[in-house]
Design a protein around this motif. Structure first.
Motif, mmCIF file in Angstrom:
data_model
loop_
_atom_site.group_PDB
_atom_site.id
_atom_site.type_symbol
_atom_site.label_atom_id
_atom_site.label_comp_id
_atom_site.label_asym_id
_atom_site.label_seq_id
_atom_site.Cartn_x
_atom_site.Cartn_y
_atom_site.Cartn_z
ATOM 1 N N LYS A 85 0.828 -1.207 0.000
ATOM 2 C CA LYS A 85 0.000 0.000 0.000
ATOM 3 C C LYS A 85 0.864 1.259 0.000
ATOM 4 O O LYS A 85 0.556 2.227 -0.690
ATOM 5 N N GLU B 12 2.208 1.851 -3.397
ATOM 6 C CA GLU B 12 1.180 2.408 -4.272
ATOM 7 C C GLU B 12 1.030 3.909 -4.060
ATOM 8 O O GLU B 12 0.900 4.665 -5.015
ATOM 9 N N ARG C 139 3.957 5.755 -5.588
ATOM 10 C CA ARG C 139 3.975 5.706 -7.054
ATOM 11 C C ARG C 139 2.803 6.449 -7.696
ATOM 12 O O ARG C 139 2.691 6.477 -8.908
ATOM 13 N N ASP C 140 1.939 7.023 -6.880
ATOM 14 C CA ASP C 140 0.748 7.705 -7.373
ATOM 15 C C ASP C 140 1.154 9.002 -8.081
ATOM 16 O O ASP C 140 1.453 10.003 -7.438
#
Length: 73
Positions: free
Chosen positions: A33, A36, A39-40
């Motif tokens: 998580k 993620e 990397r958003d």
């Protein structure tokens, strides 16, 4: 409190768990998580604090927290 203790307390509140397997899975899910969030690409540098807030939220979901630095609103 140490992160591993906080995760252990979180897991003990659940019924029917395998300690090592669930601990490893919970750690992996948290790291996935966090990756993620980092990397958003929808957030630009000016919105970097939003990434940090989302990461702290992941820790809070596991029974941990952001410590005294969690004052983003």
């Amino acid at each position: 409190m140490q992160l591993n203790q906080e995760i252990l307390i979180y897991l003990l509140k659940r019924e029917g768990f395998d300690l090592q397997r669930d601990f490893d899975n919970e750690c992996y899910r948290a790291l996935a998580k966090i990756r993620e969030v980092l990397r958003d690409d929808t957030l630009d540098d000016e919105e970097c604090f939003m990434r940090i807030e989302r990461i702290i939220t992941i820790y809070e979901e596991m029974g941990s927290g952001g410590g005294t630095r969690h004052d983003f609103g």
